[in-house]
Design a protein around this motif. Structure first.
Motif, PDB file in Angstrom:
ATOM      1  N   PHE B  35       6.007   4.195  59.845  1.00  0.00           N
ATOM      2  CA  PHE B  35       5.329   2.953  60.196  1.00  0.00           C
ATOM      3  C   PHE B  35       5.583   1.927  59.100  1.00  0.00           C
ATOM      4  O   PHE B  35       5.682   2.272  57.914  1.00  0.00           O
ATOM      5  CB  PHE B  35       3.809   3.170  60.283  1.00  0.00           C
ATOM      6  CG  PHE B  35       3.374   4.192  61.306  1.00  0.00           C
ATOM      7  CD1 PHE B  35       3.495   5.555  61.057  1.00  0.00           C
ATOM      8  CD2 PHE B  35       2.817   3.783  62.505  1.00  0.00           C
ATOM      9  CE1 PHE B  35       3.082   6.490  61.992  1.00  0.00           C
ATOM     10  CE2 PHE B  35       2.396   4.717  63.445  1.00  0.00           C
ATOM     11  CZ  PHE B  35       2.527   6.068  63.189  1.00  0.00           C
ATOM     12  N   PHE B  91       4.443  -2.494  53.361  1.00  0.00           N
ATOM     13  CA  PHE B  91       4.276  -1.075  53.075  1.00  0.00           C
ATOM     14  C   PHE B  91       4.966  -0.236  54.139  1.00  0.00           C
ATOM     15  O   PHE B  91       4.805  -0.477  55.342  1.00  0.00           O
ATOM     16  CB  PHE B  91       2.796  -0.687  53.056  1.00  0.00           C
ATOM     17  CG  PHE B  91       2.031  -1.210  51.884  1.00  0.00           C
ATOM     18  CD1 PHE B  91       1.222  -2.321  52.010  1.00  0.00           C
ATOM     19  CD2 PHE B  91       2.101  -0.571  50.647  1.00  0.00           C
ATOM     20  CE1 PHE B  91       0.497  -2.806  50.922  1.00  0.00           C
ATOM     21  CE2 PHE B  91       1.377  -1.046  49.566  1.00  0.00           C
ATOM     22  CZ  PHE B  91       0.579  -2.164  49.699  1.00  0.00           C
ATOM     23  N   ARG B  95       3.544   9.526  58.787  1.00  0.00           N
ATOM     24  CA  ARG B  95       2.571  10.484  59.307  1.00  0.00           C
ATOM     25  C   ARG B  95       3.336  11.765  59.624  1.00  0.00           C
ATOM     26  O   ARG B  95       4.297  11.748  60.384  1.00  0.00           O
ATOM     27  CB  ARG B  95       1.917   9.938  60.570  1.00  0.00           C
ATOM     28  CG  ARG B  95       1.055  10.941  61.321  1.00  0.00           C
ATOM     29  CD  ARG B  95       0.577  10.363  62.618  1.00  0.00           C
ATOM     30  NE  ARG B  95      -0.570   9.492  62.434  1.00  0.00           N
ATOM     31  CZ  ARG B  95      -0.871   8.477  63.252  1.00  0.00           C
ATOM     32  NH1 ARG B  95      -0.086   8.202  64.272  1.00  0.00           N
ATOM     33  NH2 ARG B  95      -1.941   7.761  63.046  1.00  0.00           N
ATOM     34  N   SER B  99      -0.225  16.774  60.043  1.00  0.00           N
ATOM     35  CA  SER B  99      -1.406  16.133  59.464  1.00  0.00           C
ATOM     36  C   SER B  99      -2.403  15.835  60.568  1.00  0.00           C
ATOM     37  O   SER B  99      -2.093  15.935  61.756  1.00  0.00           O
ATOM     38  CB  SER B  99      -1.037  14.841  58.745  1.00  0.00           C
ATOM     39  OG  SER B  99      -0.863  13.804  59.687  1.00  0.00           O
ATOM     40  N   GLY B 101      -3.388  12.999  61.283  1.00  0.00           N
ATOM     41  CA  GLY B 101      -3.213  11.601  61.640  1.00  0.00           C
ATOM     42  C   GLY B 101      -3.122  10.650  60.469  1.00  0.00           C
ATOM     43  O   GLY B 101      -2.823   9.480  60.647  1.00  0.00           O
ATOM     44  N   LYS B 102      -3.388  11.125  59.247  1.00  0.00           N
ATOM     45  CA  LYS B 102      -3.382  10.197  58.119  1.00  0.00           C
ATOM     46  C   LYS B 102      -1.972   9.664  57.880  1.00  0.00           C
ATOM     47  O   LYS B 102      -0.974  10.317  58.174  1.00  0.00           O
ATOM     48  CB  LYS B 102      -3.884  10.880  56.844  1.00  0.00           C
ATOM     49  CG  LYS B 102      -2.856  11.779  56.191  1.00  0.00           C
ATOM     50  CD  LYS B 102      -3.311  12.273  54.829  1.00  0.00           C
ATOM     51  CE  LYS B 102      -2.160  12.981  54.132  1.00  0.00           C
ATOM     52  NZ  LYS B 102      -2.598  13.678  52.929  1.00  0.00           N
ATOM     53  N   LEU B 103      -1.919   8.462  57.344  1.00  0.00           N
ATOM     54  CA  LEU B 103      -0.667   7.880  56.887  1.00  0.00           C
ATOM     55  C   LEU B 103      -0.588   7.985  55.372  1.00  0.00           C
ATOM     56  O   LEU B 103      -1.595   7.749  54.686  1.00  0.00           O
ATOM     57  CB  LEU B 103      -0.563   6.406  57.281  1.00  0.00           C
ATOM     58  CG  LEU B 103      -0.504   6.078  58.772  1.00  0.00           C
ATOM     59  CD1 LEU B 103      -0.295   4.581  58.973  1.00  0.00           C
ATOM     60  CD2 LEU B 103       0.600   6.857  59.454  1.00  0.00           C
ATOM     61  N   THR B 104       0.593   8.317  54.880  1.00  0.00           N
ATOM     62  CA  THR B 104       0.869   8.281  53.445  1.00  0.00           C
ATOM     63  C   THR B 104       1.712   7.048  53.186  1.00  0.00           C
ATOM     64  O   THR B 104       2.761   6.864  53.825  1.00  0.00           O
ATOM     65  CB  THR B 104       1.613   9.545  52.996  1.00  0.00           C
ATOM     66  OG1 THR B 104       0.808  10.682  53.294  1.00  0.00           O
ATOM     67  CG2 THR B 104       1.899   9.500  51.502  1.00  0.00           C
ATOM     68  N   PHE B 105       1.274   6.206  52.247  1.00  0.00           N
ATOM     69  CA  PHE B 105       1.919   4.918  52.019  1.00  0.00           C
ATOM     70  C   PHE B 105       2.839   4.948  50.810  1.00  0.00           C
ATOM     71  O   PHE B 105       2.596   5.672  49.835  1.00  0.00           O
ATOM     72  CB  PHE B 105       0.857   3.839  51.792  1.00  0.00           C
ATOM     73  CG  PHE B 105       0.188   3.385  53.046  1.00  0.00           C
ATOM     74  CD1 PHE B 105      -0.853   4.110  53.594  1.00  0.00           C
ATOM     75  CD2 PHE B 105       0.601   2.232  53.702  1.00  0.00           C
ATOM     76  CE1 PHE B 105      -1.476   3.703  54.775  1.00  0.00           C
ATOM     77  CE2 PHE B 105      -0.011   1.813  54.872  1.00  0.00           C
ATOM     78  CZ  PHE B 105      -1.048   2.551  55.410  1.00  0.00           C
ATOM     79  N   GLY B 106       3.875   4.116  50.871  1.00  0.00           N
ATOM     80  CA  GLY B 106       4.697   3.839  49.708  1.00  0.00           C
ATOM     81  C   GLY B 106       4.027   2.809  48.818  1.00  0.00           C
ATOM     82  O   GLY B 106       2.921   2.343  49.103  1.00  0.00           O
ATOM     83  N   GLN B 107       4.722   2.456  47.736  1.00  0.00           N
ATOM     84  CA  GLN B 107       4.138   1.566  46.728  1.00  0.00           C
ATOM     85  C   GLN B 107       4.136   0.106  47.174  1.00  0.00           C
ATOM     86  O   GLN B 107       3.443  -0.719  46.580  1.00  0.00           O
ATOM     87  CB  GLN B 107       4.914   1.678  45.406  1.00  0.00           C
ATOM     88  CG  GLN B 107       5.052   3.088  44.880  1.00  0.00           C
ATOM     89  CD  GLN B 107       6.340   3.749  45.339  1.00  0.00           C
ATOM     90  OE1 GLN B 107       6.700   3.715  46.527  1.00  0.00           O
ATOM     91  NE2 GLN B 107       7.039   4.378  44.413  1.00  0.00           N
TER      92      GLN B 107
END
Lengths: 114, 115
Positions: B35, B91, B95, B99, B101-107
């Protein structure tokens, strides 16, 4: 278009005090999340909530944090005893599923701990 | 565990030109989603575009397209015909299929569009 709403937009509290951040997710969404963002930095996952229970939480989400969905529409994040380092923007988000549906974010609550 | 890396802290582009924002990822999940979100200076998080790991074609949404290279584990965002209103933090997020449903974000990458 339906949206996620968060209140308050800004909260100032003293160290050691309890705060409750409130969110109303999109009504037909099933998955709920809290994220935080320290000024201008990375968006950090705190917790996800599904079927009235926590489904996943990060290391940040320690015993000082709790979440609740008390009435089927509101979704709250409580910080029991705030610390200076809890100062951040807190975002609530919701999604319809855990596949291709994006997270819809609220506008955030800026928490300032003094 | 998932990891998202955005190596460009800041990017500049001239109005009306195209710009590519880089994103690489790492995951052991065979199924995942990528995403992109935009965060203007006002602070809200705006969803832009989604790419599924099994999608055969690159995703497009208006002026946004995703250059998805699965073997290289990259999912770069291309913004065509940049506008001044595109100036924001961008960003990339992932996902994983396992998981909840959580999203892990970049910096994030700060994009500045010059007139």
């Amino acid at each position: 278009e339906p949206e996620v709403t968060q209140t308050p937009s800004h909260q100032v509290t003293q160290m050691g005090q309890e705060v409750i951040l409130r969110c109303v997710p999109i009504s037909n969404h099933l998955y709920f999340y809290w994220y935080r963002q320290i000024l201008g930095q990375k968006v950090e996952f705190l917790v996800s909530f599904y079927n009235n229970e926590i489904s996943e939480k990060s290391e940040i989400f320690d015993d000082q944090f709790s979440v609740e969905r008390p009435d089927g529409s509101n979704f709250t994040l409580k910080i029991r005893s705030t610390k200076l380092e809890d100062s951040a923007m807190y975002f609530c988000a919701s999604s319809f599923d855990r596949g291709s549906s994006p997270l819809h974010f609220g506008n955030g609550t800026r928490l300032t701990v003094t | 565990a998932q990891k998202i890396t955005q190596t460009q802290p800041g990017m500049f582009v001239q109005e009306k030109e195209a710009v590519t924002l880089d994103c690489t990822y790492d995951t052991s999940d065979p199924s995942y989603g990528l995403f992109w979100y935009k965060q203007p200076s006002s602070g809200e998080m705006i969803f832009l575009i989604y790419q599924g790991s099994y999608d055969q074609q690159n995703a497009t949404e208006g002026r946004y397209s995703l250059n998805f290279q699965k073997a290289r584990k990259s999912a770069n965002l291309v913004i065509s015909a940049s506008q001044l209103g595109d100036s924001a933090m961008y960003f990339c997020a992932m996902r994983g299929g396992t998981s909840y449903g959580k999203l892990t974000f970049g910096q994030g990458t700060i994009l500045t569009v010059h007139p």
